[in-house]
Design a protein around this motif. Sequence first.
Motif, PDB file in Angstrom:
ATOM      1  N   PRO A  21      -3.863   1.651   7.241  1.00 51.95           N
ATOM      2  CA  PRO A  21      -4.163   1.957   5.838  1.00 51.95           C
ATOM      3  C   PRO A  21      -5.648   1.723   5.532  1.00 51.95           C
ATOM      4  O   PRO A  21      -6.380   1.149   6.340  1.00 51.95           O
ATOM      5  CB  PRO A  21      -3.282   0.958   5.069  1.00 51.95           C
ATOM      6  N   PRO A  22      -6.104   2.146   4.363  1.00 51.52           N
ATOM      7  CA  PRO A  22      -7.495   1.916   3.979  1.00 51.52           C
ATOM      8  C   PRO A  22      -7.865   0.430   4.035  1.00 51.52           C
ATOM      9  O   PRO A  22      -7.142  -0.408   3.493  1.00 51.52           O
ATOM     10  CB  PRO A  22      -7.557   2.449   2.545  1.00 51.52           C
ATOM     11  N   ASP A  67     -11.648  -1.270  -7.107  1.00 48.61           N
ATOM     12  CA  ASP A  67     -10.662  -1.769  -8.066  1.00 48.61           C
ATOM     13  C   ASP A  67      -9.249  -1.268  -7.784  1.00 48.61           C
ATOM     14  O   ASP A  67      -8.301  -1.651  -8.456  1.00 48.61           O
ATOM     15  CB  ASP A  67     -11.082  -1.456  -9.506  1.00 48.61           C
ATOM     16  N   CYS A  68      -9.101  -0.401  -6.765  1.00 51.56           N
ATOM     17  CA  CYS A  68      -7.773   0.028  -6.352  1.00 51.56           C
ATOM     18  C   CYS A  68      -7.215  -0.844  -5.226  1.00 51.56           C
ATOM     19  O   CYS A  68      -6.052  -0.705  -4.846  1.00 51.56           O
ATOM     20  CB  CYS A  68      -7.815   1.477  -5.850  1.00 51.56           C
ATOM     21  N   ARG A  69      -8.036  -1.726  -4.681  1.00 48.99           N
ATOM     22  CA  ARG A  69      -7.627  -2.511  -3.518  1.00 48.99           C
ATOM     23  C   ARG A  69      -6.941  -3.796  -3.940  1.00 48.99           C
ATOM     24  O   ARG A  69      -7.442  -4.527  -4.800  1.00 48.99           O
ATOM     25  CB  ARG A  69      -8.841  -2.836  -2.649  1.00 48.99           C
ATOM     26  N   GLN A  70      -5.793  -4.053  -3.322  1.00 56.09           N
ATOM     27  CA  GLN A  70      -5.026  -5.262  -3.651  1.00 56.09           C
ATOM     28  C   GLN A  70      -4.748  -6.115  -2.423  1.00 56.09           C
ATOM     29  O   GLN A  70      -4.113  -7.148  -2.536  1.00 56.09           O
ATOM     30  CB  GLN A  70      -3.705  -4.890  -4.325  1.00 56.09           C
ATOM     31  N   ASP A  71      -5.185  -5.706  -1.257  1.00 50.19           N
ATOM     32  CA  ASP A  71      -4.866  -6.444  -0.035  1.00 50.19           C
ATOM     33  C   ASP A  71      -6.056  -6.366   0.909  1.00 50.19           C
ATOM     34  O   ASP A  71      -6.563  -5.280   1.167  1.00 50.19           O
ATOM     35  CB  ASP A  71      -3.622  -5.825   0.619  1.00 50.19           C
ATOM     36  N   GLY A 130       0.764  -1.238   0.000  1.00 51.67           N
ATOM     37  CA  GLY A 130       0.000   0.000   0.000  1.00 51.67           C
ATOM     38  C   GLY A 130       0.793   1.285   0.000  1.00 51.67           C
ATOM     39  O   GLY A 130       0.239   2.350  -0.278  1.00 51.67           O
ATOM     40  N   VAL A 131       2.085   1.230   0.316  1.00 54.65           N
ATOM     41  CA  VAL A 131       2.874   2.466   0.413  1.00 54.65           C
ATOM     42  C   VAL A 131       3.936   2.483  -0.690  1.00 54.65           C
ATOM     43  O   VAL A 131       4.818   1.621  -0.727  1.00 54.65           O
ATOM     44  CB  VAL A 131       3.553   2.587   1.798  1.00 54.65           C
ATOM     45  N   ASN A 132       3.829   3.456  -1.559  1.00 52.15           N
ATOM     46  CA  ASN A 132       4.821   3.644  -2.629  1.00 52.15           C
ATOM     47  C   ASN A 132       5.801   4.717  -2.185  1.00 52.15           C
ATOM     48  O   ASN A 132       5.527   5.913  -2.281  1.00 52.15           O
ATOM     49  CB  ASN A 132       4.122   4.048  -3.922  1.00 52.15           C
ATOM     50  N   GLU A 133       6.954   4.286  -1.700  1.00 51.62           N
ATOM     51  CA  GLU A 133       7.908   5.228  -1.120  1.00 51.62           C
ATOM     52  C   GLU A 133       8.519   6.171  -2.158  1.00 51.62           C
ATOM     53  O   GLU A 133       9.069   7.216  -1.806  1.00 51.62           O
ATOM     54  CB  GLU A 133       9.024   4.480  -0.374  1.00 51.62           C
ATOM     55  N   TYR A 175      -6.402   5.788   8.436  1.00 49.50           N
ATOM     56  CA  TYR A 175      -6.950   5.968   7.091  1.00 49.50           C
ATOM     57  C   TYR A 175      -7.868   4.809   6.702  1.00 49.50           C
ATOM     58  O   TYR A 175      -8.133   4.596   5.512  1.00 49.50           O
ATOM     59  CB  TYR A 175      -5.820   6.083   6.066  1.00 49.50           C
ATOM     60  N   ALA A 176      -8.363   4.061   7.686  1.00 45.24           N
ATOM     61  CA  ALA A 176      -9.168   2.875   7.388  1.00 45.24           C
ATOM     62  C   ALA A 176     -10.374   3.205   6.521  1.00 45.24           C
ATOM     63  O   ALA A 176     -10.755   2.423   5.643  1.00 45.24           O
ATOM     64  CB  ALA A 176      -9.615   2.216   8.689  1.00 45.24           C
ATOM     65  N   ASP A 177     -10.979   4.357   6.761  1.00 47.39           N
ATOM     66  CA  ASP A 177     -12.192   4.731   6.020  1.00 47.39           C
ATOM     67  C   ASP A 177     -11.912   5.674   4.852  1.00 47.39           C
ATOM     68  O   ASP A 177     -12.831   6.300   4.323  1.00 47.39           O
ATOM     69  CB  ASP A 177     -13.193   5.391   6.974  1.00 47.39           C
ATOM     70  N   PHE A 178     -10.660   5.756   4.471  1.00 48.30           N
ATOM     71  CA  PHE A 178     -10.317   6.629   3.343  1.00 48.30           C
ATOM     72  C   PHE A 178     -11.064   6.163   2.092  1.00 48.30           C
ATOM     73  O   PHE A 178     -10.996   4.981   1.724  1.00 48.30           O
ATOM     74  CB  PHE A 178      -8.811   6.592   3.090  1.00 48.30           C
ATOM     75  N   PRO A 179     -11.812   7.061   1.433  1.00 48.84           N
ATOM     76  CA  PRO A 179     -12.637   6.618   0.280  1.00 48.84           C
ATOM     77  C   PRO A 179     -11.772   6.285  -0.924  1.00 48.84           C
ATOM     78  O   PRO A 179     -10.937   7.060  -1.358  1.00 48.84           O
ATOM     79  CB  PRO A 179     -13.521   7.845   0.010  1.00 48.84           C
ATOM     80  N   MET A 180     -11.985   5.094  -1.448  1.00 52.52           N
ATOM     81  CA  MET A 180     -11.286   4.673  -2.663  1.00 52.52           C
ATOM     82  C   MET A 180     -12.100   3.589  -3.340  1.00 52.52           C
ATOM     83  O   MET A 180     -12.774   2.796  -2.686  1.00 52.52           O
ATOM     84  CB  MET A 180      -9.874   4.173  -2.322  1.00 52.52           C
ATOM     85  N   PRO A 181     -12.057   3.523  -4.679  1.00 50.39           N
ATOM     86  CA  PRO A 181     -12.826   2.495  -5.391  1.00 50.39           C
ATOM     87  C   PRO A 181     -12.263   1.095  -5.144  1.00 50.39           C
ATOM     88  O   PRO A 181     -11.050   0.939  -4.897  1.00 50.39           O
ATOM     89  CB  PRO A 181     -12.666   2.900  -6.867  1.00 50.39           C
TER      90      PRO A 181
END
Length: 275
Positions: A233-234, A271-275, A54-57, A263-269
């Motif tokens: 994270p979300p 199809d962006c979730r991978q985990d 989830g984190v792109n450094e 950021y658990a409730d951070f809005p995101m679609p």
Amino acid sequence: MKKFLLKICLFFGLCAAVIVGTYAAYFVRLRTMSFALPPDKKIVFIGDSHIEVGVNETLIPNAYNFAKSGDPYLDQLARLKRLLEDNPQVETIFITATPHSLARYGDQRIFSDFVMQSVVPTAFPLYSRRERDLYLKKDPLRLAKFVFGKPMSSAKRTIDACLSRQRAMAKLGARHDSAGRNLEKSIAVERELRPGKKLHGDDSCGTELQVAYLREIVELTRSRGARIIFLNPPLYRAEEFFDVAYFENLLKEKFSDVEFWDYADFPMPDDCRQD
């Protein structure tokens, strides 16, 4: 017959010597290898797959992602000790704190097949005597099976012992782009749980060890003069799949002194979730 038995004994003895020898080489490599980062790396992300994926450094100035999938806090502590020893410039540590990592069943993860097979053999050389004894006293035969018992694992350790320092570090923790979308698969697993059960584990296992090692990470970070921040994270429908109330109460009771970015409730679609 005696000659045959002697040959068999010699063959298995040679195999055992090769397996132990290759792991010994890997053990020495990790114990002696420098964990030094570029001097501009002052922010470190550490934790399990939520941060690994989830984190792109590369989008965060001066940041380094040292997270590894499946890592309980015991293993994160072992890696973080070495990282902080060799990098006095580190100013901030972000670490995973989620309803999954601090669940009622948290300690079960430390001795799960996944951790014993995929995490422990990699991090074992970095453990202190306390962590090695924890696994040895719990289930020595199972530990030996995963550390030494598989020829392919032995070959892999030989390769790992010969990798460049940068690639060896990446094996211990790095940004990982998931090859596929895991959300649907994870939801299918969750849907198989009996009605009313939110967690994947045996709740009776408790989370005493997870809490203890996380507290040690907090104190280690502060002793080095660095800031520590818990990162949630979300999460996909956290209230549905996790015991969020237990998690929040545990944070208040055990870690009220630690900064928490939620950021658990951070809005995101989806199809962006991978985990």
